[in-house]
Design a protein around this motif. Structure first.
Motif, PDB file in Angstrom:
ATOM      1  N   GLU A  65      24.050 -79.134  63.107  1.00  0.00           N
ATOM      2  CA  GLU A  65      24.455 -77.729  63.135  1.00  0.00           C
ATOM      3  C   GLU A  65      25.871 -77.573  63.680  1.00  0.00           C
ATOM      4  O   GLU A  65      26.667 -76.777  63.169  1.00  0.00           O
ATOM      5  CB  GLU A  65      23.460 -76.930  63.978  1.00  0.00           C
ATOM      6  N   LYS A  66      26.217 -78.349  64.710  1.00  0.00           N
ATOM      7  CA  LYS A  66      27.555 -78.271  65.308  1.00  0.00           C
ATOM      8  C   LYS A  66      28.641 -78.745  64.349  1.00  0.00           C
ATOM      9  O   LYS A  66      29.787 -78.294  64.427  1.00  0.00           O
ATOM     10  CB  LYS A  66      27.602 -79.095  66.590  1.00  0.00           C
ATOM     11  N   THR A  67      28.285 -79.661  63.452  1.00  0.00           N
ATOM     12  CA  THR A  67      29.273 -80.204  62.515  1.00  0.00           C
ATOM     13  C   THR A  67      29.154 -79.556  61.137  1.00  0.00           C
ATOM     14  O   THR A  67      29.696 -80.062  60.154  1.00  0.00           O
ATOM     15  CB  THR A  67      29.127 -81.732  62.404  1.00  0.00           C
ATOM     16  N   ASN A  68      28.423 -78.436  61.081  1.00  0.00           N
ATOM     17  CA  ASN A  68      28.308 -77.623  59.861  1.00  0.00           C
ATOM     18  C   ASN A  68      27.674 -78.363  58.691  1.00  0.00           C
ATOM     19  O   ASN A  68      28.013 -78.127  57.517  1.00  0.00           O
ATOM     20  CB  ASN A  68      29.686 -77.085  59.444  1.00  0.00           C
ATOM     21  N   GLY A  69      26.755 -79.273  58.989  1.00  0.00           N
ATOM     22  CA  GLY A  69      26.017 -79.930  57.921  1.00  0.00           C
ATOM     23  C   GLY A  69      25.010 -78.973  57.288  1.00  0.00           C
ATOM     24  O   GLY A  69      24.474 -78.085  57.954  1.00  0.00           O
ATOM     25  N   VAL A  70      24.763 -79.154  56.013  1.00  0.00           N
ATOM     26  CA  VAL A  70      23.867 -78.253  55.273  1.00  0.00           C
ATOM     27  C   VAL A  70      22.466 -78.856  55.199  1.00  0.00           C
ATOM     28  O   VAL A  70      22.285 -79.960  54.685  1.00  0.00           O
ATOM     29  CB  VAL A  70      24.395 -78.001  53.839  1.00  0.00           C
ATOM     30  N   THR A  71      21.481 -78.138  55.722  1.00  0.00           N
ATOM     31  CA  THR A  71      20.079 -78.519  55.615  1.00  0.00           C
ATOM     32  C   THR A  71      19.311 -77.347  55.043  1.00  0.00           C
ATOM     33  O   THR A  71      19.416 -76.221  55.549  1.00  0.00           O
ATOM     34  CB  THR A  71      19.488 -78.912  56.981  1.00  0.00           C
ATOM     35  N   ILE A  72      18.554 -77.586  53.999  1.00  0.00           N
ATOM     36  CA  ILE A  72      17.761 -76.537  53.359  1.00  0.00           C
ATOM     37  C   ILE A  72      16.297 -76.791  53.692  1.00  0.00           C
ATOM     38  O   ILE A  72      15.688 -77.741  53.178  1.00  0.00           O
ATOM     39  CB  ILE A  72      17.985 -76.518  51.838  1.00  0.00           C
ATOM     40  N   TYR A  73      15.733 -75.968  54.570  1.00  0.00           N
ATOM     41  CA  TYR A  73      14.333 -76.086  54.947  1.00  0.00           C
ATOM     42  C   TYR A  73      13.457 -75.251  54.023  1.00  0.00           C
ATOM     43  O   TYR A  73      13.944 -74.373  53.292  1.00  0.00           O
ATOM     44  CB  TYR A  73      14.130 -75.630  56.390  1.00  0.00           C
ATOM     45  N   ASP A  74      12.143 -75.516  54.060  1.00  0.00           N
ATOM     46  CA  ASP A  74      11.169 -74.778  53.236  1.00  0.00           C
ATOM     47  C   ASP A  74      11.547 -74.808  51.761  1.00  0.00           C
ATOM     48  O   ASP A  74      11.397 -73.814  51.040  1.00  0.00           O
ATOM     49  CB  ASP A  74      11.043 -73.323  53.721  1.00  0.00           C
ATOM     50  N   ALA A  75      12.046 -75.956  51.320  1.00  0.00           N
ATOM     51  CA  ALA A  75      12.396 -76.151  49.912  1.00  0.00           C
ATOM     52  C   ALA A  75      11.159 -76.676  49.182  1.00  0.00           C
ATOM     53  O   ALA A  75      10.745 -77.810  49.407  1.00  0.00           O
ATOM     54  CB  ALA A  75      13.558 -77.124  49.781  1.00  0.00           C
ATOM     55  N   ARG A  76      10.563 -75.874  48.346  1.00  0.00           N
ATOM     56  CA  ARG A  76       9.323 -76.242  47.680  1.00  0.00           C
ATOM     57  C   ARG A  76       9.590 -77.029  46.397  1.00  0.00           C
ATOM     58  O   ARG A  76      10.624 -76.864  45.744  1.00  0.00           O
ATOM     59  CB  ARG A  76       8.509 -74.980  47.339  1.00  0.00           C
ATOM     60  N   ASN A  77       8.625 -77.880  46.039  1.00  0.00           N
ATOM     61  CA  ASN A  77       8.671 -78.626  44.778  1.00  0.00           C
ATOM     62  C   ASN A  77       9.994 -79.380  44.582  1.00  0.00           C
ATOM     63  O   ASN A  77      10.585 -79.364  43.502  1.00  0.00           O
ATOM     64  CB  ASN A  77       8.418 -77.678  43.596  1.00  0.00           C
ATOM     65  N   VAL A  78      10.447 -80.033  45.639  1.00  0.00           N
ATOM     66  CA  VAL A  78      11.651 -80.857  45.538  1.00  0.00           C
ATOM     67  C   VAL A  78      11.362 -82.031  44.603  1.00  0.00           C
ATOM     68  O   VAL A  78      10.326 -82.678  44.681  1.00  0.00           O
ATOM     69  CB  VAL A  78      12.071 -81.380  46.925  1.00  0.00           C
ATOM     70  N   GLU A  79      12.297 -82.317  43.716  1.00  0.00           N
ATOM     71  CA  GLU A  79      12.071 -83.410  42.764  1.00  0.00           C
ATOM     72  C   GLU A  79      13.401 -84.032  42.345  1.00  0.00           C
ATOM     73  O   GLU A  79      14.338 -83.323  41.965  1.00  0.00           O
ATOM     74  CB  GLU A  79      11.338 -82.898  41.525  1.00  0.00           C
ATOM     75  N   PRO A  80      13.515 -85.361  42.409  1.00  0.00           N
ATOM     76  CA  PRO A  80      14.729 -86.043  41.930  1.00  0.00           C
ATOM     77  C   PRO A  80      14.651 -86.260  40.416  1.00  0.00           C
ATOM     78  O   PRO A  80      13.571 -86.528  39.874  1.00  0.00           O
ATOM     79  CB  PRO A  80      14.690 -87.370  42.681  1.00  0.00           C
TER      80      PRO A  80
END
Length: 389
Positions: free
Chosen positions: A113-128
């Motif tokens: 958070e301090k280094t402004n990294g992006v994290t997306i929580y509660d991301a449903r049906n993640v698929e590569p």
């Protein structure tokens, strides 16, 4: 959205990889199917090798660990009613750090958070997708909308049950597994530990482990059948059974108190290989599971991160792909050595239903050898503190 590295999973391995990449100026996005509070509510291991400590320092997430963590120079093997100390530092010149995985995860989250990294929580049906081709991407759903992240590489840090390994075609991956015929019944309690170092106990009634998360929070385990029911184990019953399995010096030092977490965990050894499929890389529990007897699970995930970060850094900063090409082979070489050590510690310290008197005698001989041979103790210590990367 476009990024260089899409990371699936925001446990310790995903967060550590993401932070190392961020520090190196390599763009990355972390996705997780659950929320931050859920992740921080999970109770996990807490014995860190020096290599893991070094990676946390490199990530800039080590300040609280060094202030609050417990540096251990050794541990005890307890058997035949006696306590035998393995002096890790004298044998190897190295130590281990006791610091809870939950706290480590919190530190990495705060650093991100301090280094402004992006994290997306509660991301449903993640698929590569298309990781076998030239244009990989990851899809997910959030707030009722579908999203897509185009990327160069995908890091599957989403654990044993995650989507990353499941997305690999069955014919492209080989798995190796050993299921153990018992589990660990464990509790967490805010009581002082029985000893300032970990105690691994081999007893006719079964294995026991006295560990800790701090000088005032203890983590205790006992071996139990897989069909045990957690509701059948009151705190009093647990402490009584634990006391029976410890030498008198530790049994008398046992301080009891109400537990705030109690669970039964099955034990398994599991390895999937290879760990790379085109632009998809498996990391940590997505590729391997070890029984907790050797304290290797989190540390193996960290070593995977080390090898993958090295490869991605060389790719972007030095325009070299040799380390990326070698990722799976380098990681698996260390994985299998750690799997061997965790298996050997599990075989040594637990009572197996099929072992009989012969198996018990072999355990007794091995324990006696380990505690009376400097060479044998040094080998044990070398593996326990962590093999070099």
């Amino acid at each position: 959205m476009r990024t260089q590295v899409a990371i699936i999973g925001s446990g310790p391995s995903g967060l550590l990889l993401g932070q190392l990449l961020t520090n190196a100026g390599i763009d990355n996005v972390i996705l997780d199917r659950v929320g931050k509070d859920y992740i921080l509510g999970r109770v996990r291991a807490g014995v860190l090798e020096e290599g893991t400590v070094g990676l946390l320092q490199e990530a800039g997430a080590d300040a609280r660990m060094h202030a609050e963590g417990l540096s251990h120079d050794g541990f005890s093997l307890a058997f035949d009613g006696r306590d035998h100390r393995i002096d890790l530092f004298a044998l190897t010149g190295k130590r281990v750090m006791v610091y809870g995985q939950t706290e480590l995860t919190r530190d990495l989250m705060e650093r991100r958070e301090k280094t402004n990294g992006v994290t997306i929580y509660d991301a449903r049906n993640v698929e590569p997708h298309d990781f076998g081709g030239e244009l990989p991407f990851v899809t997910y759903e959030k707030d009722g909308l579908s999203h897509r992240i185009d990327c160069d590489f995908i890091a599957g840090c989403d654990g044993y049950h995650g989507i990353s390994r499941k997305s690999v075609p069955e014919k492209s991956i080989a798995t190796y597994e050993r299921i153990y015929p018992f589990g660990w019944l464990g509790i967490l309690a805010d009581v002082s530990p029985v000893s300032h170092e970990l105690v691994y106990a081999n007893h006719p009634r079964g294995f026991a482990l006295c560990s800790m998360r701090s000088t005032s929070r203890s983590r205790y385990y006992i071996q139990c059948p897989l069909d045990e029911k957690i509701e059948d184990w009151s705190d009093d019953r647990f402490y009584e059974e634990l006391r029976r399995r410890l030498p008198d010096v530790h049994a008398e030092a046992l301080v009891t108190g109400p537990s705030f977490e109690k669970s039964i965990a099955p034990l398994r050894s599991f390895v999937a290989e290879p760990m790379r499929f085109g632009s998809l890389f498996l990391v940590g529990d997505a590729a391997h599971i070890v029984p907790p007897t050797g304290a290797k699970g989190l540390n193996l995930a960290a070593s995977d991160v080390h090898y993958l970060f090295e490869g991605l850094r060389d790719h972007y900063l030095d325009h070299s792909n040799s380390a990326l090409a070698a990722y799976s082979g380098r990681a698996l070489k260390r994985v299998w050595k750690s799997v061997r050590f965790s298996w050997s510690m599990t075989m040594l310290m637990h009572r197996f239903p099929e072992g009989g008197e012969f198996g018990q005698k072999i355990q007794e001989a091995e324990l006696d050898y380990l505690t009376h041979s400097t060479a044998a103790a040094a080998s044990l210590a070398e593996n326990y503190v962590g093999l070099p990367y």
